[in-house]
Design a protein around this motif. Sequence first.
Motif, PDB file in Angstrom:
ATOM      1  N   ILE A   1      34.764  26.635  32.255  1.00 21.78           N
ATOM      2  CA  ILE A   1      33.687  26.658  31.266  1.00 21.78           C
ATOM      3  C   ILE A   1      32.533  27.523  31.758  1.00 21.78           C
TER       4      ILE A   1
ATOM      5  N   ALA B   1      32.089  26.874  24.189  1.00 26.55           N
ATOM      6  CA  ALA B   1      33.394  26.272  23.924  1.00 26.55           C
ATOM      7  C   ALA B   1      34.370  27.308  23.368  1.00 26.55           C
TER       8      ALA B   1
ATOM      9  N   SER C   1      37.251  22.660  23.121  1.00 29.37           N
ATOM     10  CA  SER C   1      36.429  22.077  22.063  1.00 29.37           C
ATOM     11  C   SER C   1      35.005  21.864  22.561  1.00 29.37           C
ATOM     12  N   ALA C   2      34.073  21.758  21.605  1.00 26.77           N
ATOM     13  CA  ALA C   2      32.685  21.470  21.977  1.00 26.77           C
ATOM     14  C   ALA C   2      32.604  20.120  22.686  1.00 26.77           C
TER      15      ALA C   2
ATOM     16  N   THR D   1      34.780  18.885  24.720  1.00 29.95           N
ATOM     17  CA  THR D   1      35.173  19.065  26.117  1.00 29.95           C
ATOM     18  C   THR D   1      33.986  19.570  26.938  1.00 29.95           C
ATOM     19  N   VAL D   2      33.217  20.487  26.353  1.00 29.63           N
ATOM     20  CA  VAL D   2      32.045  21.020  27.057  1.00 29.63           C
ATOM     21  C   VAL D   2      31.017  19.918  27.276  1.00 29.63           C
TER      22      VAL D   2
END
Length: 225
Positions: A38, A60, A66-67, A69-70
């Motif tokens: 990231i 992301a 995905s957002a 995950t960030v």
Amino acid sequence: MAARHPEDVGMKAAKTPRRAVAAADRTRQPTEVRRRLIVEAAVPLIAERGYQSVGVRDVAAAAGVSAGTVTYHFDSVQEILSEAMVLHIERYYAALSEAADKASGGSEALRLLIDALFTEDTDRHWRMWFDYWSAGDRDQDPERAFARGQAKRYEDWHSQIRGLVERGVAEGEFVCADPVGFTVRFAALSDGLALQWLRQAPPLTTEDARRHLYRLVETELGTGR
């Protein structure tokens, strides 16, 4: 101006629980690897657009995650910026430090440092550095972790300059009774020249920026021979 999503601002108004990560994601890559990926994706975005113009959704998309995950791995874009800057600095100075270590003396090593600070390709480095610098003023973390990390970057930078000066003094190339004071002035001048160089107000070439730093070295360090 359209309202921005909460996850797209530099710092969240209120800290929310991190979202769970799917089991498949956890088994594919360890947390530290996912965080690194990231951050790697964020470096060019921050360099090109500026920290305040980069949101979680942008990071992301660049990282291919995905957002959620960030936001699971990072509390804010500011936290990503901090790690991205550390990663960038490590890379930027790695080759330079190796070259300086192989230099014939402190004078040559300091010249290599000056030359590396101003090239046609270092605008990315300086844009990130000033973005990182100004982000410290917006640090809302009560523990001031970002500010402490920023102070550590400056400490390392000053240590590198001072080490080259002390090397030159020990080898008889420089005369300097106050390496710490010289280091402060060198770092301040390089920052000021870089800002002028980026904004071109007034115009400043890479050659002129280097020349001003060479003059500082010549005036303050002289020669021991």
